[in-house]
Design an enzyme around this catalytic site. Structure first.
Site, mmCIF file in Angstrom:
data_model
loop_
_atom_site.group_PDB
_atom_site.id
_atom_site.type_symbol
_atom_site.label_atom_id
_atom_site.label_comp_id
_atom_site.label_asym_id
_atom_site.label_seq_id
_atom_site.Cartn_x
_atom_site.Cartn_y
_atom_site.Cartn_z
ATOM 1 N N ASN A 144 0.873 -1.295 0.035
ATOM 2 C CA ASN A 144 0.031 0.159 -0.034
ATOM 3 C C ASN A 144 0.832 1.309 -0.038
ATOM 4 O O ASN A 144 0.362 2.497 -0.396
ATOM 5 C CB ASN A 144 -1.021 0.112 1.278
ATOM 6 C CG ASN A 144 -0.393 -0.144 2.356
ATOM 7 O OD1 ASN A 144 0.558 -0.655 2.493
ATOM 8 N ND2 ASN A 144 -1.284 0.045 3.634
ATOM 9 N N PRO A 168 10.103 -6.587 -1.664
ATOM 10 C CA PRO A 168 8.745 -5.670 -1.821
ATOM 11 C C PRO A 168 7.497 -6.552 -1.911
ATOM 12 O O PRO A 168 7.956 -7.896 -2.232
ATOM 13 C CB PRO A 168 9.079 -4.811 -2.830
ATOM 14 C CG PRO A 168 9.774 -5.579 -3.844
ATOM 15 C CD PRO A 168 10.781 -6.387 -2.839
ATOM 16 N N GLY A 220 3.336 -5.456 7.932
ATOM 17 C CA GLY A 220 2.337 -6.287 7.336
ATOM 18 C C GLY A 220 1.405 -6.618 8.338
ATOM 19 O O GLY A 220 1.063 -5.889 9.432
ATOM 20 N N GLU A 242 5.874 -3.541 12.259
ATOM 21 C CA GLU A 242 4.539 -2.596 12.274
ATOM 22 C C GLU A 242 3.647 -3.467 11.805
ATOM 23 O O GLU A 242 3.465 -3.713 10.537
ATOM 24 C CB GLU A 242 4.995 -1.667 11.520
ATOM 25 C CG GLU A 242 4.139 -0.162 11.733
ATOM 26 C CD GLU A 242 3.242 0.187 10.347
ATOM 27 O OE1 GLU A 242 2.021 -0.347 10.451
ATOM 28 O OE2 GLU A 242 3.731 0.411 9.335
ATOM 29 N N LEU A 243 2.471 -3.774 12.604
ATOM 30 C CA LEU A 243 1.502 -4.469 12.275
ATOM 31 C C LEU A 243 0.067 -3.887 12.111
ATOM 32 O O LEU A 243 0.047 -2.775 11.654
ATOM 33 C CB LEU A 243 1.250 -6.054 13.302
ATOM 34 C CG LEU A 243 2.810 -6.398 13.480
ATOM 35 C CD1 LEU A 243 2.796 -7.342 14.747
ATOM 36 C CD2 LEU A 243 3.431 -7.139 12.327
ATOM 37 N N CYS A 276 -2.634 1.382 7.197
ATOM 38 C CA CYS A 276 -2.894 0.944 8.611
ATOM 39 C C CYS A 276 -3.375 1.919 9.403
ATOM 40 O O CYS A 276 -3.561 1.317 10.681
ATOM 41 C CB CYS A 276 -1.423 0.429 8.778
ATOM 42 S SG CYS A 276 -0.131 1.515 8.698
ATOM 43 N N GLU A 374 -10.552 -4.545 10.789
ATOM 44 C CA GLU A 374 -9.994 -3.512 9.820
ATOM 45 C C GLU A 374 -10.344 -3.535 8.509
ATOM 46 O O GLU A 374 -10.345 -4.693 7.958
ATOM 47 C CB GLU A 374 -8.376 -3.714 9.726
ATOM 48 C CG GLU A 374 -7.886 -2.329 9.041
ATOM 49 C CD GLU A 374 -6.241 -2.552 9.232
ATOM 50 O OE1 GLU A 374 -5.640 -1.622 9.094
ATOM 51 O OE2 GLU A 374 -5.681 -3.709 9.338
#
Length: 471
Positions: A144, A168, A220, A242-243, A276, A374
């Site tokens: 994203n 990536p 992710g 970073e979730l 996110c 989410e």
């Protein structure tokens, strides 16, 4: 792919990169696996000693050249980004500048990795703390934000003296390929930065099993993050994660409604809600609930949906059909349980694209899936609340703790509310809090560590205590 300064992968099967706005293939990348990942790891390992021995000022020189090259190539990077993952072209231009800002910030921050001299408890000793780069770093990034997620990881790693393997997402790898080209133009030595594309499971397996990789930095899903935590245990690899997030946005009675609407628009609909930290759950106090819903819905109705290459478009496509199916499910579930669609609420069939109308739903409650999961789409569910305490309770009722937003003009209320919120990032009357110079990361199941700010480089260095006998 680029391994040890060479472009490779012509002999491999390829992955098609598809524009979600029209279904067209816009490029291909090699389908690499364990072999290619291990080659990249070996190259990074071999380059580590010489790169780490450069001065911080020398490493900063390379990063500053990369920063300028990114700015000079803003339009091409932005077009690649929009073509491969759909975000509006003006947002892509903004991401390139945002991504470049991390390279610039850490070029300078690398010069400020300070050690310590500590007073000794006995005469004849000198006690010092030295800072050393952690080693080879693997950076695994999502689709994203294909530029910013890479530079937020590679910038501090390179500045600290680490070497890097970039992996990536297969959904949007072409931006990373262009960034790798710019790294080459900036003159980085061979093996310092390597790019591998292909099977995520096979490449990740090689990364997790190879003891030459000392650090994993990943953005992710929480589910994949938990797998990486378990896999890292065998070699005690260092992790930055970073979730997932499920950001609440709270609007209290005393808020400036116009400011709140502007803030929600900035947060909720960036990248079609596929961020996110975008507002996923909106809680509005009863005194201004109706006024907020009315003004907000009118603003949402003015958003234009379409191909991101169109300069006038505000909302691009979702990344794929699975993303669209999830949005449809969330909206249908809410309506079936008593919520009302104020505007939007339907998918759009256009030129084989994957689009969904910007949507506002009112009269939602905690039983609805949209308030528990989410969404990752342009859907704004609004729930009425009666008190600050109720807002805090609803907001914290989630395993996630990445970002939250608060709109109130009352300093006492805002302070009390934010003190109760268990989120790593809070925007107070601000729907766009991200910046290179601040720490980005979450609490609870939203991750480990922080990216950006002066804290962002700490994850890539080790403290080494040295006791020196002077007698």
């Amino acid at each position: 792919m680029n391994i040890n300064g060479e472009w490779v992968g012509d002999d491999l099967d390829t992955i098609n990169v598809v524009n979600p706005a029209n279904g067209e293939t816009v490029g291909t990348v090699p389908r690499g696996g364990e072999k290619e990942a291990n080659q990249a790891i070996e190259a990074a390992h071999n380059a580590f000693h010489s790169w780490s021995q450069l001065t911080a000022y020398e490493r900063a020189g390379y990063l500053k050249r990369l920063h300028q090259l990114m700015l000079d190539n803003t339009e091409e990077l932005a077009e690649i980004m929009t073509l491969e993952m759909g975000k509006p072209i003006h947002e892509s231009r903004g991401e390139v500048k945002y991504a470049a800002s991390f390279i610039e910030w850490f070029a300078e921050e690398g010069k400020r990795i300070y050690g310590e001299t500590i007073p000794s408890h006995v005469s004849g000793k000198r006690l010092q703390v030295w800072k050393k780069p952690v080693g080879v770093v693997a950076a695994i990034t999502p689709w994203n934000f294909p530029a910013a997620m890479l530079t937020r990881k590679m910038g501090p790693a390179l500045a600290a003296g680490c070497t890097v393997i970039m992996k990536p997402s297969g959904e949007s790898p072409l931006t990373a390929v262009k960034l790798m080209e710019l790294c080459e133009q900036a003159g980085f030595p061979k093996g310092v930065i390597n790019l591998v594309t292909g099977s995520s499971s096979k490449i990740a397996k090689a990364i997790m099993e190879n003891d030459k990789v000392r650090k994993i930095t990943f953005t992710g899903s929480t589910e994949v993050g938990k797998i990486l935590i378990r896999q890292s245990a065998d070699q005690v690899k260092r992790l930055s994660l970073e979730l997932g997030g499920h950001a609440p946005l709270i609007v209290l009675d005393d808020a400036n409604v116009d400011v709140a609407v502007k803030g929600v628009m900035a947060s909720k609909f960036r990248n079609a809600g596929q961020t996110c930290i975008c507002a996923n759950r909106i809680y509005v106090q009863s005194g201004i609930y109706d006024a907020f819903v009315e003004k907000f819905s009118k603003a949402v109705e003015e958003l234009k949906v379409g191909n991101g290459m169109n300069e006038s478009v505000d909302i691009g496509p979702l990344i794929n059909q699975a993303g669209l199916d999830k949005v449809n499910h969330h909206v249908d579930d809410a309506v079936n349980k008593g919520a009302s669609v104020v505007t939007g609420g339907k998918s759009i069939t256009e030129d084989r694209g994957v689009f969904y109308q910007p949507t506002v739903i009112k009269d939602v409650d905690q039983s609805m899936v949209v308030m528990q999961e989410e969404t990752f789409g342009p859907v704004a569910p609004i729930q009425k609340i009666e008190s600050l305490e109720e807002a805090a309770a609803f907001a914290n009722d989630t395993p996630y703790g990445l970002a939250a937003y608060v709109f109130t003009e009352n300093v006492a209320k805002g302070t009390r509310l934010i003190e109760q919120l268990n989120f790593g990032i809070v925007g107070w009357n601000d729907g766009a809090p991200s910046a290179a110079q601040v720490p980005f990361g979450g609490m609870k199941e939203s991750g480990i560590g922080r990216e950006g700010g002066h804290e962002g480089i700490d994850a890539f260095v080790e403290s080494q205590y040295v006791s020196i006998g002077m007698e």
